[in-house]
Scaffold this active site. Structure first.
Site, PDB file in Angstrom:
ATOM      1  N   HIS A 196       5.707   7.487   2.060  1.00 43.58           N
ATOM      2  CA  HIS A 196       6.482   7.734   0.834  1.00 43.58           C
ATOM      3  C   HIS A 196       7.909   8.028   1.291  1.00 43.58           C
ATOM      4  O   HIS A 196       8.103   8.915   2.115  1.00 43.58           O
ATOM      5  CB  HIS A 196       5.943   8.990   0.159  1.00 43.58           C
TER       6      HIS A 196
ATOM      7  N   GLU B 118       3.966  11.524   2.367  1.00 44.69           N
ATOM      8  CA  GLU B 118       4.143  11.978   0.989  1.00 44.69           C
ATOM      9  C   GLU B 118       4.184  13.507   0.933  1.00 44.69           C
ATOM     10  O   GLU B 118       4.962  14.093   0.192  1.00 44.69           O
ATOM     11  CB  GLU B 118       2.977  11.476   0.137  1.00 44.69           C
TER      12      GLU B 118
ATOM     13  N   TRP C 202      12.810  11.664 -12.926  1.00 38.08           N
ATOM     14  CA  TRP C 202      12.274  10.313 -13.045  1.00 38.08           C
ATOM     15  C   TRP C 202      13.130   9.534 -14.050  1.00 38.08           C
ATOM     16  O   TRP C 202      13.624   8.451 -13.745  1.00 38.08           O
ATOM     17  CB  TRP C 202      10.794  10.373 -13.462  1.00 38.08           C
TER      18      TRP C 202
ATOM     19  N   ASP D  49       6.568   3.725  -4.659  1.00 42.58           N
ATOM     20  CA  ASP D  49       6.227   5.042  -4.108  1.00 42.58           C
ATOM     21  C   ASP D  49       5.577   4.905  -2.742  1.00 42.58           C
ATOM     22  O   ASP D  49       5.887   5.632  -1.817  1.00 42.58           O
ATOM     23  CB  ASP D  49       5.311   5.807  -5.078  1.00 42.58           C
TER      24      ASP D  49
ATOM     25  N   ASP E 113      11.091   8.663  -7.435  1.00 43.58           N
ATOM     26  CA  ASP E 113      11.177   8.481  -5.983  1.00 43.58           C
ATOM     27  C   ASP E 113      12.490   7.795  -5.613  1.00 43.58           C
ATOM     28  O   ASP E 113      13.212   8.232  -4.715  1.00 43.58           O
ATOM     29  CB  ASP E 113       9.984   7.660  -5.479  1.00 43.58           C
TER      30      ASP E 113
ATOM     31  N   ARG F 215      -2.087   2.673  -1.356  1.00 40.30           N
ATOM     32  CA  ARG F 215      -3.192   3.025  -2.252  1.00 40.30           C
ATOM     33  C   ARG F 215      -3.058   2.272  -3.580  1.00 40.30           C
ATOM     34  O   ARG F 215      -2.202   1.387  -3.731  1.00 40.30           O
ATOM     35  CB  ARG F 215      -3.239   4.534  -2.465  1.00 40.30           C
ATOM     36  N   ASP F 216      -3.897   2.649  -4.533  1.00 39.42           N
ATOM     37  CA  ASP F 216      -3.899   1.939  -5.817  1.00 39.42           C
ATOM     38  C   ASP F 216      -2.754   2.412  -6.705  1.00 39.42           C
ATOM     39  O   ASP F 216      -2.970   2.838  -7.831  1.00 39.42           O
ATOM     40  CB  ASP F 216      -5.251   2.158  -6.508  1.00 39.42           C
ATOM     41  N   GLU F 217      -1.547   2.360  -6.166  1.00 41.25           N
ATOM     42  CA  GLU F 217      -0.340   2.625  -6.957  1.00 41.25           C
ATOM     43  C   GLU F 217       0.675   1.551  -6.596  1.00 41.25           C
ATOM     44  O   GLU F 217       0.762   0.549  -7.244  1.00 41.25           O
ATOM     45  CB  GLU F 217       0.205   4.035  -6.693  1.00 41.25           C
TER      46      GLU F 217
HETATM   47  C1  BGC Z   1       3.428   8.933  -6.877  1.00 38.35           C
HETATM   48  C2  BGC Z   1       4.724   9.650  -6.719  1.00 38.35           C
HETATM   49  C3  BGC Z   1       5.263   9.821  -8.096  1.00 38.35           C
HETATM   50  C4  BGC Z   1       4.340  10.796  -8.779  1.00 38.35           C
HETATM   51  C5  BGC Z   1       4.769  11.296 -10.114  1.00 38.35           C
HETATM   52  C6  BGC Z   1       2.512   9.857  -7.573  1.00 38.35           C
HETATM   53  O1  BGC Z   1       1.217   9.423  -7.685  1.00 38.35           O
HETATM   54  O2  BGC Z   1       2.921   8.438  -5.686  1.00 38.35           O
HETATM   55  O3  BGC Z   1       5.525   9.285  -5.733  1.00 38.35           O
HETATM   56  O4  BGC Z   1       6.580  10.035  -8.222  1.00 38.35           O
HETATM   57  O5  BGC Z   1       3.018  10.322  -8.779  1.00 38.35           O
HETATM   58  O6  BGC Z   1       3.779  11.726 -10.925  1.00 38.35           O
END
Ligand code: BGC
Length: 881
Positions: A759, A738, A519, A452, A465, A456-458
């Site tokens: 994003h 994003e 998704w 994504d 996506d 950040r913390d992801e």
């Molecule tokens: C992500 C997104 C993702 C979404 C779905 C986000 O935190 O960065 O790109 O698809 O959450 O919940």
């Protein structure tokens, strides 16, 4: 200019492997590309001479076939480590042979039993709650080398590694072995290390860091040790097929800690644990063999793909020093010069994508501290960069380097090293920048997995996506190996959830995975996109169980209609601009309508996939289901007069683009015209600004263009107020944000918790540029046949686009000058294009070669005669060129 008489084969590949060394399939399919130039060249036959290098024997296989992409391996299957030399040539319809291109291919370790080495690890028990300290492993061995010796290293890690022989770095890959669903699939890498060995004693060594295997992953604090809490290395060095023996030992060195989100700390005062350093070396622990399957990956390794010099040094209001790299990117800062030091002083590098009121905007990073530290000494560390982390940044705050200058540092960009395959430019500077922003966001979000965001913390493999972005990604880069490996992880993780596709893959188990439309539909649509762009049917065959399991078992349905269950909410048209910042799934389009439209689209795509791989019963079943679902959809969402529930840009685009029209019995209305008219009306009513999120954004411009509203599409593309694609560009964006308003016009960061500046999803607009402005779109899988049909509009007076297809380079370049449309097109050998020349009746089907076209043409006036909605004025700058 010399005109070529025959095509020239200029490259050969095996399956989707990035290199012919260490491939993991015993009978790899073979593809070759042709250089451009020759006219109307079609292949009718090919010949492959296979020479077994070790034995000196050879055999020639002649095949009457038009295929030059993924043709079957003609010889007996390869054995582990076996090397073959291939000479390939092909013959045209008129009997002329191409050059014969010679190449080699070598199998990796194809069976578990080929591995005699074990996973080794430091014997130190690291605390579980903090980033682990990387350690160094080394193994000495003595060899006598023959003149023609051949040495291979097969290597991987539970964690991330960087390896060396005799102090020389092996390969250029970073963050190896990348990120997969480690519990099921662990990729190994193969290196030719022949030239690094010397007679006598040698040392093989490696750094091992925690990486994604046991590092911190996930939001809201995340979790550690998700895939395991002991990192380790598996390295098998073979000379002429025989593994070398030697004892492993380990030591800590100068790296104090390294975490993907946290950054890396390096203390130059400590012994660096280089191979021959004395220091404290200890006996290793042997780890139990993991249950995961070792495999050779078709996804290209992560590498430093370019470096970016800073463009200015900024002193902030609080007297901090920032390097501005002029470009938001993903990677790390490399020290070009040696920083001045007093022993023990620290160099601290903090990263951020944006400045907020002149200071580093780190709030969007949430828990990711993204800080690299170097404790300095008199040791020269020029050239150093952190190894086991990466950051998403444009700005780096550098503390501890007095009088730093622009030449002292650079940013190095990390990406899975896919070949760049698509380009686009046109006469509109802001649109060019928008396209570049999509390219940079693709680069930053293809580090090991399709992610994504990189900051950040992801940085997780969010399936929605990539589901909306994979067609764009596949035009810009050769993503077939990258995506098809990730899809296998998807299948593995989905199986564990009884058919539900996790919302991110690899699944970290840190969030509940409930079925979500879009998704989850990645299970169906991404393989189909890979198939279309590469022509690779095997991806569909491999993913078929996953596709079926999602549609037949994973989706939570309303038992009476087969549509999505009404009992649960959906992510819907995620991040539509009218959704409140804190609830991105609360846009104006009904979430279930979005989910159900995608369900119909996925079901119909599953039918096409089934047909393509010869599963005719499934094809018919999904086709029937799609029809029934469409009928239910109309009962649920469309009135008898043809009005739509939550009639929005997204809702109308979904119906028009995915051709969700009612079955015969309800077909008395001309729904297409009705919806098209409403869409045009809504777009005007919105003053040509965007009202779509993840679901509608990729399709809004193509849908307008295909439904008689090309001028609306251009007007929307060229709009500059927020929310529009160009509004971030005018605020200085160098990547796709994003949110449409990740940065607010007053220079403050959107207060939403979830605000990234990198994003790719909304960058899917680049596909409109490729297909409608440039004019290139595929008609059959692998670009064997394609359409060249630019649709000029807006204020754009010239454009060019190119794509390296599986057959070779495709290119279009056009310009409107003095009332004449002029176009040059390039078609690779063995392909057919249908060319439509704007402004004329000219339409022809052509073979390979370069051709020129021209026709009288003048751009329709832009903007078209003003439509003045009563509730909002037409804003004068929205079509600014
Ligand atoms: C992500 C997104 C993702 C979404 C779905 C986000 O935190 O960065 O790109 O698809 O959450 O919940």
């Amino acid at each position: 200019m010399t005109i070529a008489l025959t095509a020239e084969i200029d490259s050969v590949t095996f399956e989707q492997y990035p290199s012919p060394l260490g491939i993991g399939i015993a009978s790899p399919r073979i593809s070759w590309k042709y250089a451009s130039g020759v006219k109307d060249w079609y292949q009718t036959e090919y010949e492959i001479e296979m020479r077994e290098l070790d034995k000196g024997t050879s055999q020639t296989y002649s095949v009457a076939s038009e295929s030059s992409v993924l043709v079957p391996w003609p010889a007996p299957p390869l054995k582990s480590r076996q090397r073959m030399q291939l000479s390939i040539r092909a013959r045209s319809r008129n009997g002329v042979w191409t050059n014969s291109l010679t190449t080699e291919v070598e199998a990796g370790l194809l069976h578990e039993s080929d591995w005699s080495s074990s996973f080794v690890s430091s014997s130190f028990t690291q605390p579980l709650g903090i980033a682990k300290r990387p350690y160094r492993l080394r193994q000495s061995f003595t060899v006598q080398l023959s003149k023609s010796h051949k040495a291979r290293l097969y290597i991987t890690a539970l964690g991330v590694y960087e390896s060396y022989i005799n102090g020389i770095r092996i390969g250029q890959d970073v963050l190896s072995p990348g990120w997969t669903s480690y519990s099921a699939r662990l990729p190994y890498q193969t290196y030719d290390v022949t030239s690094l060995l010397r007679e006598g004693t040698n040392v093989l060594s490696a750094w091992v860091g925690e990486g994604w295997y046991s590092g911190l992953l996930g939001y809201q604090g995340g979790s550690r040790n998700i895939f395991g809490n002991r990192t380790g290395l598996l390295a098998q060095l073979e000379i002429d097929g025989e593994p070398v023996e030697g004892d492993w030992e380990w030591s800590f060195g100068a790296i104090i800690s390294a975490g993907i989100y946290e950054g890396e700390t390096y203390d130059t005062n400590l012994p660096d644990a280089s191979e021959h350093s004395q220091g404290e070396w200890h006996k290793v622990d042997i780890l139990p063999t993991p249950t995961s399957k070792l495999f050779s990956s078709q996804s290209p390794p992560i590498r430093i793909i370019q470096s970016v010099k800073p463009v200015r040094i900024i002193t902030s209001p609080s007297r901090k020093i920032f390097m501005d790299f002029g470009q938001n990117l993903a990677g790390v800062v490399r020290l070009v010069s040696n920083p001045p030091s007093n022993s023990g002083s620290q160099l601290i590098i903090r990263h951020a994508e944006v400045l907020e009121h002149g200071e580093l905007g780190t709030r969007p990073l949430r828990f990711a501290t993204a800080t690299d530290k170097i404790v300095l000494s008199d040791k020269d560390i020029s050239g150093y960069h952190p190894r086991f982390t990466f950051h998403g940044f444009r700005y780096a705050e550098i503390t501890g380097w007095p009088a730093i200058s622009l030449k002292d540092v650079e940013a190095v960009v990390f990406q899975s090293s896919m070949h760049r395959s698509g380009t686009f430019t046109c006469s509109h500077a802001l649109i060019n920048r928008l396209h570049e922003n999509a390219v940079w966001s693709t680069m930053a979000n293809t580090i090991g997995i399709p992610s994504d965001c990189p900051q950040r913390d992801e940085r997780l493999g969010w399936t929605g996506d990539v589901c909306v972005y994979s067609p764009t990604m596949s035009y810009l880069f050769d993503a077939s190996g990258f995506l098809s490996e990730w899809l296998q992880d998807l299948w593995h993780d989905q199986r564990k959830l009884k058919g539900v596709v996790p919302i991110f893959v690899p699944d970290t188990g840190t969030d509940v995975s409930t079925p979500e439309a879009i998704w989850g539909d990645a299970a169906v649509l991404v393989p189909h996109d890979v198939y279309l762009s590469s022509g690779d049917l095997a991806v569909l065959e491999r993913q078929f169980e996953s596709i079926k399991m999602w549609l037949d078992e994973g989706i939570e349905r309303n038992p009476s209609t087969g549509l999505w269950s009404r009992d649960r909410d959906q992510l819907g048209d995620w991040l539509a601009p009218r959704a409140p910042p804190e609830t991105p799934n609360m846009g104006p389009t009904d979430n279930l309508l979005v989910a159900d439209a995608w369900l119909i689209y996925s079901t119909r795509t599953a039918s096409k996939i089934s047909r393509a791989i010869g599963r005719i019963e499934d094809a018919t079943r999904y086709e029937t289901q799609a029809k029934e679902l469409t009928e239910e959809f109309y009962n649920e969402y469309v009135t008898t007069a043809g009005r739509l529930v939550s009639e929005t840009q997204t809702a109308l685009c979904l119906l028009l683009c995915y051709e969700i029209f009612p079955p015969q019995c309800k077909g008395s209305l001309d729904y297409r015209s009705l919806f098209a008219e409403r869409l045009g009306h809504l777009v005007m009513k919105a003053n040509w600004l965007i009202d779509t999120g993840f679901a509608g954004t990729p399709i809004v411009l193509p849908t307008l263009a295909e439904n008689g509203h090309l001028s609306h599409a251009y007007r929307m593309l060229q709009a500059t107020e927020c929310p529009s694609w160009l509004s971030p560009v005018l605020l200085g964006a160098t990547t796709i944000w994003e949110r449409w308003d990740s940065m607010l016009a007053d220079g403050s960061i959107n207060p939403g918790e979830m605000t990234s500046f990198n994003h790719y999803a909304l960058g899917s607009v680049a596909s409109f540029m490729h297909a409608y402005i440039g004019g290139l779109s595929l008609l059959s899988p692998g670009w064997k046949t394609f359409s060249i049909h630019p649709r000029p509009g807006g204020t754009i007076t010239s454009a060019k686009t190119s794509h390296q297809s599986p057959y070779g380079k495709i290119a279009v370049e056009w310009e409107i000058r003095d009332g004449v449309f002029q176009m040059t097109v390039e078609v690779p050998p063995n392909c057919t294009a249908t060319v439509t020349v704007p402004g004329s009746q000219q339409r022809e089907v052509i073979g390979s070669g370069v051709r020129h076209y021209s026709a009288q043409y003048s751009l329709p006036s832009f903007p078209p005669p003003p439509y003045i909605p009563h509730f909002a004025p037409v804003r004068p700058n929205e079509w600014a060129a």
